[in-house]
Design a protein around this motif. Structure first.
Motif, PDB file in Angstrom:
ATOM      1  N   ASP A   5      32.964  52.978  33.709  1.00 33.32           N
ATOM      2  CA  ASP A   5      32.051  52.106  32.971  1.00 33.32           C
ATOM      3  C   ASP A   5      31.414  51.149  33.966  1.00 33.32           C
ATOM      4  O   ASP A   5      32.009  50.135  34.327  1.00 33.32           O
ATOM      5  CB  ASP A   5      32.846  51.336  31.901  1.00 33.32           C
ATOM      6  CG  ASP A   5      31.915  50.534  30.991  1.00 33.32           C
ATOM      7  OD1 ASP A   5      32.423  49.782  30.145  1.00 33.32           O
ATOM      8  OD2 ASP A   5      30.675  50.676  31.173  1.00 33.32           O
ATOM      9  N   LEU A   6      30.229  51.484  34.420  1.00 31.89           N
ATOM     10  CA  LEU A   6      29.624  50.781  35.570  1.00 31.89           C
ATOM     11  C   LEU A   6      29.211  49.360  35.198  1.00 31.89           C
ATOM     12  O   LEU A   6      28.642  49.137  34.123  1.00 31.89           O
ATOM     13  CB  LEU A   6      28.399  51.556  36.061  1.00 31.89           C
ATOM     14  CG  LEU A   6      28.597  53.040  36.389  1.00 31.89           C
ATOM     15  CD1 LEU A   6      27.302  53.619  36.959  1.00 31.89           C
ATOM     16  CD2 LEU A   6      29.766  53.249  37.327  1.00 31.89           C
ATOM     17  N   ASP A  59      30.152  40.826  44.090  1.00 33.53           N
ATOM     18  CA  ASP A  59      30.482  41.139  42.698  1.00 33.53           C
ATOM     19  C   ASP A  59      31.672  42.097  42.685  1.00 33.53           C
ATOM     20  O   ASP A  59      31.853  42.867  43.636  1.00 33.53           O
ATOM     21  CB  ASP A  59      29.271  41.802  42.000  1.00 33.53           C
ATOM     22  CG  ASP A  59      29.401  41.699  40.469  1.00 33.53           C
ATOM     23  OD1 ASP A  59      28.425  42.010  39.768  1.00 33.53           O
ATOM     24  OD2 ASP A  59      30.496  41.321  39.987  1.00 33.53           O
ATOM     25  N   TYR A  60      32.475  41.976  41.649  1.00 37.00           N
ATOM     26  CA  TYR A  60      33.673  42.817  41.567  1.00 37.00           C
ATOM     27  C   TYR A  60      33.997  43.079  40.094  1.00 37.00           C
ATOM     28  O   TYR A  60      33.878  42.188  39.240  1.00 37.00           O
ATOM     29  CB  TYR A  60      34.851  42.098  42.242  1.00 37.00           C
ATOM     30  CG  TYR A  60      36.174  42.829  42.083  1.00 37.00           C
ATOM     31  CD1 TYR A  60      37.057  42.521  41.035  1.00 37.00           C
ATOM     32  CD2 TYR A  60      36.547  43.835  42.973  1.00 37.00           C
ATOM     33  CE1 TYR A  60      38.257  43.199  40.889  1.00 37.00           C
ATOM     34  CE2 TYR A  60      37.756  44.513  42.823  1.00 37.00           C
ATOM     35  CZ  TYR A  60      38.607  44.195  41.779  1.00 37.00           C
ATOM     36  OH  TYR A  60      39.787  44.878  41.619  1.00 37.00           O
ATOM     37  N   LYS A  61      34.372  44.339  39.815  1.00 34.47           N
ATOM     38  CA  LYS A  61      34.835  44.654  38.450  1.00 34.47           C
ATOM     39  C   LYS A  61      35.851  45.785  38.552  1.00 34.47           C
ATOM     40  O   LYS A  61      35.784  46.604  39.471  1.00 34.47           O
ATOM     41  CB  LYS A  61      33.655  45.120  37.577  1.00 34.47           C
ATOM     42  CG  LYS A  61      34.079  45.494  36.150  1.00 34.47           C
ATOM     43  CD  LYS A  61      32.961  46.170  35.366  1.00 34.47           C
ATOM     44  CE  LYS A  61      33.498  46.765  34.054  1.00 34.47           C
ATOM     45  NZ  LYS A  61      32.501  47.603  33.368  1.00 34.47           N
ATOM     46  N   GLU A  62      36.788  45.804  37.666  1.00 37.12           N
ATOM     47  CA  GLU A  62      37.752  46.920  37.680  1.00 37.12           C
ATOM     48  C   GLU A  62      38.106  47.271  36.235  1.00 37.12           C
ATOM     49  O   GLU A  62      37.955  46.458  35.319  1.00 37.12           O
ATOM     50  CB  GLU A  62      39.019  46.542  38.446  1.00 37.12           C
ATOM     51  CG  GLU A  62      39.812  45.449  37.760  1.00 37.12           C
ATOM     52  CD  GLU A  62      41.097  45.089  38.535  1.00 37.12           C
ATOM     53  OE1 GLU A  62      42.156  45.046  37.878  1.00 37.12           O
ATOM     54  OE2 GLU A  62      41.020  44.889  39.742  1.00 37.12           O
ATOM     55  N   HIS A  63      38.499  48.533  36.032  1.00 34.68           N
ATOM     56  CA  HIS A  63      39.049  48.912  34.713  1.00 34.68           C
ATOM     57  C   HIS A  63      39.891  50.158  34.890  1.00 34.68           C
ATOM     58  O   HIS A  63      39.746  50.894  35.873  1.00 34.68           O
ATOM     59  CB  HIS A  63      37.940  49.135  33.679  1.00 34.68           C
ATOM     60  CG  HIS A  63      37.106  50.360  33.889  1.00 34.68           C
ATOM     61  ND1 HIS A  63      37.560  51.649  33.620  1.00 34.68           N
ATOM     62  CD2 HIS A  63      35.855  50.534  34.376  1.00 34.68           C
ATOM     63  CE1 HIS A  63      36.607  52.525  33.893  1.00 34.68           C
ATOM     64  NE2 HIS A  63      35.560  51.866  34.364  1.00 34.68           N
ATOM     65  N   ALA A  64      40.758  50.381  33.933  1.00 38.86           N
ATOM     66  CA  ALA A  64      41.649  51.555  34.006  1.00 38.86           C
ATOM     67  C   ALA A  64      40.887  52.788  33.541  1.00 38.86           C
ATOM     68  O   ALA A  64      39.973  52.707  32.722  1.00 38.86           O
ATOM     69  CB  ALA A  64      42.874  51.331  33.111  1.00 38.86           C
ATOM     70  N   ILE A  65      41.288  53.898  34.095  1.00 37.32           N
ATOM     71  CA  ILE A  65      40.774  55.197  33.627  1.00 37.32           C
ATOM     72  C   ILE A  65      41.964  55.977  33.090  1.00 37.32           C
ATOM     73  O   ILE A  65      42.982  56.125  33.770  1.00 37.32           O
ATOM     74  CB  ILE A  65      40.149  56.026  34.771  1.00 37.32           C
ATOM     75  CG1 ILE A  65      39.085  55.249  35.506  1.00 37.32           C
ATOM     76  CG2 ILE A  65      39.567  57.330  34.212  1.00 37.32           C
ATOM     77  CD1 ILE A  65      38.549  56.013  36.727  1.00 37.32           C
ATOM     78  N   GLY A  66      41.857  56.464  31.864  1.00 36.75           N
ATOM     79  CA  GLY A  66      42.960  57.230  31.299  1.00 36.75           C
ATOM     80  C   GLY A  66      44.053  56.313  30.764  1.00 36.75           C
ATOM     81  O   GLY A  66      43.890  55.081  30.705  1.00 36.75           O
ATOM     82  N   GLN A  67      45.177  56.914  30.389  1.00 37.23           N
ATOM     83  CA  GLN A  67      46.280  56.135  29.793  1.00 37.23           C
ATOM     84  C   GLN A  67      47.617  56.695  30.276  1.00 37.23           C
ATOM     85  O   GLN A  67      47.687  57.776  30.857  1.00 37.23           O
ATOM     86  CB  GLN A  67      46.210  56.230  28.252  1.00 37.23           C
ATOM     87  CG  GLN A  67      45.061  55.459  27.632  1.00 37.23           C
ATOM     88  CD  GLN A  67      44.794  55.921  26.197  1.00 37.23           C
ATOM     89  OE1 GLN A  67      45.225  56.984  25.797  1.00 37.23           O
ATOM     90  NE2 GLN A  67      44.064  55.104  25.461  1.00 37.23           N
ATOM     91  N   GLY A  68      48.660  55.914  30.005  1.00 38.15           N
ATOM     92  CA  GLY A  68      50.018  56.396  30.290  1.00 38.15           C
ATOM     93  C   GLY A  68      50.226  56.718  31.766  1.00 38.15           C
ATOM     94  O   GLY A  68      49.649  56.096  32.656  1.00 38.15           O
TER      95      GLY A  68
END
Ligand SMILES: CC(=O)SCCNC(=O)CCNC(=O)[C@H](O)C(C)(C)COP(=O)(O)OP(=O)(O)OC[C@H]1O[C@@H](n2cnc3c(N)ncnc32)[C@H](O)[C@@H]1OP(=O)(O)O
Ligand SMILES: CC(C)C(=O)C(=O)O
Length: 567
Positions: free
Chosen positions: A415-416, A514-523
């Motif tokens: 998610d850019l 600028d910086y952003k992060e997020h998880a991809i997938g689960q578990g």
């Protein structure tokens, strides 16, 4: 011969009906009609290359699979092929499917037609006779009285060969009469001939007669057709013993509208073809009618969950492609190219995801499908008809940041951040202009990987140690251009200590913007994705992306990806 400046010297306006108390404008469509699929008869008779027996069998099976319970399979007296196909359908039709066949009002053809139905479980014998003054005069040379007499005589013949013939007791019969060219006939005469046919057939409330009122040629605006239908429904006697059916053609491109208004006017049943095949400009499109109901929250009682498989059969058998912009099924109708549409759709899907998540988390709903669909530019959830979201957004030179971002989101799960969307959209736009066509999803993904993920660096061993509460030290090495480079730096955290190490190692000044992060997938499969924008020695800022199970390593990789662009 050019078009006339004044067409009224050659063409007449179809007369409106004087129906001051018309009720249909205040009605709404709240239930599906009975459907009759005439693809194998009206559709097939008009094909440049009619279906083979195998194609008819494939098509019939698909119509049954979709859920049609009334299927006009042939004009049995026309040819041995039509006769034999009818016999094959009689032998294998499911118990709840009515087989309909068509015959003109000609004794020998009627007998042949009914012979084709011998042993059928459920059969509809469908006779037609044109009732317009034009056809009566030009084609038949018959008066109104002679037309009524012929229609009654043939109805009685059908009756004697079907429901009155004990030898056919194993067959459940229905009778359909079509005053062909209804749309151009005197409404009063149509009522008169149908009253006579009804008396000859003797319907009951439990076994209704079908009066099928065709717009054999679409002659007027849809409201006039609705008036004609309402006039018939209110003037025919014993309405409770009648199923009023409509069979619109599309000469004016209004068949769907005419069919919907006809239902408001009292029609109980609609005859049409999938994707509007049929004579000239086609019969009414059953797919559009069904999904128009569906998107109003009304079950159409037919199933297009796998619309692509329906299109495959229709195109294979009709040898006519479904137009790219055919409602619901067309290749382009769940696609958005233009930037503002893509932006709105992408935001719409994000919005729906948040609403569904909130409702599901709160336990308000059991499934996301229970939430009303409301998405910009998309009246139908493509998923409901077996189409994928990925196909919704496609990218060409008219696309904006939303399109490419959507492709990356659906293909890479990234998610850019807005800044990166804008930067990447410029790269995509340039490429789309160079190639002069739509870019495939795979091409956009490759562009993204090349620009922001692969970077020529190999991160070797590294360690980030705590110096004090507010300070960290990065020590490690990278391989670049065949050289191993030792790096060391300090900062208030992993990223700043690494950018300091890069600044020291390469003799430049690296700044994070600028910086952003997020998880991809689960578990257990979850990975971290980080997006970082840096500037080196005050030059233009560049983005980099890192993906790794370890969020710190993902961050380091994203810095390396953006840094590589400055080397
Ligand atoms: C609106 C519609 O789509 S209706 C369905 C139209 N579909 C078809 O016609 C496809 C199948 N038809 C055929 O194969 C042929 O018409 C056949 C085999 C049934 C009959 O062939 P032919 O006997 O050669 O007749 P032909 O095809 O020329 O049809 C015209 C004749 O039928 C008569 N006719 C046409 N419609 C009707 C009708 N509904 N009831 C009685 N007679 C009719 C015409 O008056 C004409 O009779 P004439 O030759 O005595 O003047
Ligand atoms: C036979 C009738 C119903 C027909 O096909 C038409 O009028 O278009």
């Amino acid at each position: 011969m050019p078009m006339l400046k004044d067409p009224s010297i050659k063409y007449r306006k179809f007369p409106s009906m004087n129906l001051p108390n018309r009720q249909w404008p205040s009605k709404s469509l709240d239930k599906a009609p009975r459907w009759l699929a005439t693809d194998l008869r009206d559709g097939n008779q008009s094909l440049p290359d009619p279906m083979s027996v195998l194609e008819k069998e494939l098509y019939f099976a698909k119509l049954v699979e979709i859920g049609y319970k009334e299927i006009e399979v042939a004009f049995p007296s026309a040819s041995q092929i039509d006769f034999d196909f009818t016999r094959s359908v009689v032998a294998k039709a499911p118990d709840d499917v009515w087989i309909q066949v068509l015959s003109p009002c000609r004794e020998e053809l009627i007998r042949r037609t009914i012979e084709s139905l011998k042993g059928a479980k459920k059969a509809i014998v469908h006779l037609y006779l044109a009732t317009s003054e034009c056809f009566r005069r030009i084609v038949f040379g018959m008066s109104e009285d002679e037309s009524v007499e012929l229609a009654v005589r043939c109805t009685k013949l059908v009756r004697s060969l079907t429901k009155d013939d004990p030898s056919t007791a194993g067959t459940e019969w229905q009778y359909e009469f079509s005053p062909e060219t209804f749309s151009d006939s005197s409404p009063e005469f149509v009522v008169r001939i149908c009253e006579a046919v009804k008396d000859a057939w003797g319907p009951s409330e439990d076994s209704k007669i079908i009066f099928n009122l065709p717009a054999t040629v679409e002659m007027s605006t849809p409201n006039v057709y609705a008036d004609q239908i309402e006039y018939f429904c209110t003037n025919i006697s014993e309405r409770n013993k009648i199923c009023v059916s409509v069979h619109p053609h599309n000469d004016r491109g209004c068949a769907v509208a005419a069919s919907e208004l006809a239902q408001l006017a009292g029609a109980d049943r609609v005859e049409g073809c999938l994707f509007g095949n049929g004579e000239r400009t086609g019969n009414v499109d059953l797919v559009t009618l069904a999904l128009n109901l569906y998107t109003q929250g009304v079950s159409p009682n037919v199933d297009f969950s796998d619309i692509m498989s329906v299109i495959k059969v229709v195109e294979q058998c009709n040898k006519i492609p479904v137009p790219d912009r055919a409602p619901y099924g067309g290749q382009l109708v769940v696609s958005a190219f233009s930037g503002s549409h893509q932006d709105a759709i992408k935001k719409g899907f994000n919005d729906r995801e948040e609403i569904v998540k909130a409702a599901t988390d709160s336990g308000e709903i059991s499934t996301s499908d229970a939430i009303k669909w409301q998405l910009p530019y998309l009246p139908l959830d493509p998923k409901d008809i077996g189409r994928t979201y990925e196909a919704v957004i496609r990218v060409n030179s008219q696309s904006g940041k939303g399109g490419a971002a959507w492709i990356i989101l659906t293909q890479l799960g990234l998610d850019l951040p807005r800044g990166l969307q804008i930067a990447f959209s410029k790269i995509v736009q340039r490429e789309a202009e160079v190639v002069g066509r739509e870019l495939k999803g795979s091409e956009i993904e490759a562009l993204f990987r090349k620009e922001y993920i692969s970077n020529g660096f190999v991160l070797k061993e590294y360690d980030i140690v705590r110096v004090d509460e507010h300070s960290r030290k990065f020590v490690g090495s990278v391989e670049f251009d065949g050289r191993e480079i030792r790096l060391s730096g300090v900062g208030n955290g992993p990223i700043s200590s690494f950018t300091d190490a890069l600044s020291n190692g390469f003799g430049v000044k690296v700044e994070v913007w600028d910086y952003k992060e997020h998880a991809i997938g689960q578990g257990s499969n979850v990975r971290a994705s980080t997006f970082i924008e840096i500037r080196v020695d005050g030059k233009e800022k560049r983005w980099g992306v890192g993906i790794h199970e370890d969020v710190v390593q993902a961050s380091i990789l994203s810095v390396l990806s953006s840094f590589a662009a400055f080397l």
